[in-house]
Design a protein around this motif. Sequence first.
Motif, mmCIF file in Angstrom:
data_model
loop_
_atom_site.group_PDB
_atom_site.id
_atom_site.type_symbol
_atom_site.label_atom_id
_atom_site.label_comp_id
_atom_site.label_asym_id
_atom_site.label_seq_id
_atom_site.Cartn_x
_atom_site.Cartn_y
_atom_site.Cartn_z
ATOM 1 N N PRO A 62 0.831 -1.206 0.000
ATOM 2 C CA PRO A 62 0.000 0.000 0.000
ATOM 3 C C PRO A 62 0.869 1.262 0.000
ATOM 4 N N TYR A 63 0.367 2.293 -0.669
ATOM 5 C CA TYR A 63 1.082 3.564 -0.644
ATOM 6 C C TYR A 63 1.283 3.991 0.811
ATOM 7 N N PRO A 64 2.397 4.642 1.124
ATOM 8 C CA PRO A 64 2.688 4.957 2.530
ATOM 9 C C PRO A 64 1.627 5.809 3.214
ATOM 10 N N PRO B 289 -2.157 5.436 7.572
ATOM 11 C CA PRO B 289 -2.632 6.498 8.476
ATOM 12 C C PRO B 289 -3.919 7.153 7.995
ATOM 13 N N MET B 290 -4.102 7.243 6.689
ATOM 14 C CA MET B 290 -5.327 7.842 6.162
ATOM 15 C C MET B 290 -6.549 7.019 6.544
ATOM 16 N N LEU B 291 -6.475 5.695 6.358
ATOM 17 C CA LEU B 291 -7.605 4.835 6.700
ATOM 18 C C LEU B 291 -7.854 4.823 8.203
ATOM 19 N N PHE C 49 -8.239 -10.489 0.599
ATOM 20 C CA PHE C 49 -8.048 -9.233 1.314
ATOM 21 C C PHE C 49 -8.093 -9.414 2.828
ATOM 22 N N HIS C 50 -8.907 -10.344 3.295
ATOM 23 C CA HIS C 50 -9.040 -10.553 4.736
ATOM 24 C C HIS C 50 -7.729 -11.000 5.379
ATOM 25 N N ARG C 51 -6.776 -11.458 4.568
ATOM 26 C CA ARG C 51 -5.487 -11.899 5.096
ATOM 27 C C ARG C 51 -4.492 -10.746 5.217
ATOM 28 N N LEU D 295 -4.286 -4.575 6.515
ATOM 29 C CA LEU D 295 -5.012 -3.369 6.120
ATOM 30 C C LEU D 295 -6.526 -3.573 6.159
ATOM 31 N N SER D 296 -6.973 -4.805 6.033
ATOM 32 C CA SER D 296 -8.416 -5.068 5.963
ATOM 33 C C SER D 296 -9.140 -4.717 7.260
ATOM 34 N N ARG D 297 -8.420 -4.551 8.355
ATOM 35 C CA ARG D 297 -9.078 -4.275 9.635
ATOM 36 C C ARG D 297 -9.817 -2.937 9.616
#
Length: 241
Positions: free
Chosen positions: A115-117, A121-123, A142-144, A147-149
């Motif tokens: 993912p872009y750096p 923090p944005m999400l 994606f669930h693995r 970031l999916s959290r």
Amino acid sequence: MTFDLDDTLWDNQGVMTLTEDGHYAWLDESLAAWLAERGEHQLGRFSERMPIEAYQRMRRELAERHPLRRGDFTWIREQALCALLEAFGLPRSAAWMWALAAMEQFHGLRLRVSPYPEVEPMLEDLRQRYRLASITNGNLAFHRLELSRHFEVSIAAGEMHAPKPDPRCFLMTLAKLGTTPERAMHIGDSWQEDILPAVRLGMQAAWIAGDTPHGEAMPAGVHRLSHIRELPALLERLGKE
């Protein structure tokens, strides 16, 4: 807020090249070793008799023959691999065993996205203020990914046989979020698969367009961005209007 994943939250070209070549090379090497252990040398090398171009051609043919499953990339890959392995000379049971093993390698390699750096923090900030969901045509597990959290809802549109731009994957996502199109924004990189279907449903949309040319004025509710990092500034500006 609903997000596309590939080429929106990360650059997907490199990881797809790695995944495509990597799982096929693994299959060729592992199958050759398995056959050698069994003393079966008459079949030769899989990749020589069934080059990767044959695999790609088989996938295209399957998508044409099964239009309802054209977006279910895992199914198409499994079917193509099994057919090629049978044509290579394996019995069906062994062909399926190796097809599924190769797809395990595929899914592992497919997760090597970066993912872009700015994305993490944005999400983290956005999910404090918005309900987030992802809608992808890809077959990323994606669930693995850690970031999916950040996402309450994650939709694999191809697996539900309604890949974007089919509106059903958007409507299902909004239903799971408990909201209406007028209260939602979709963020994605594809004009045809992300922006147009979202706008037709009445959603706002942020088009991550990069340097893609687009001579016409943006439709109402569409906001052109060059990179996902510009999304927070857009939201702040819209909040003041």
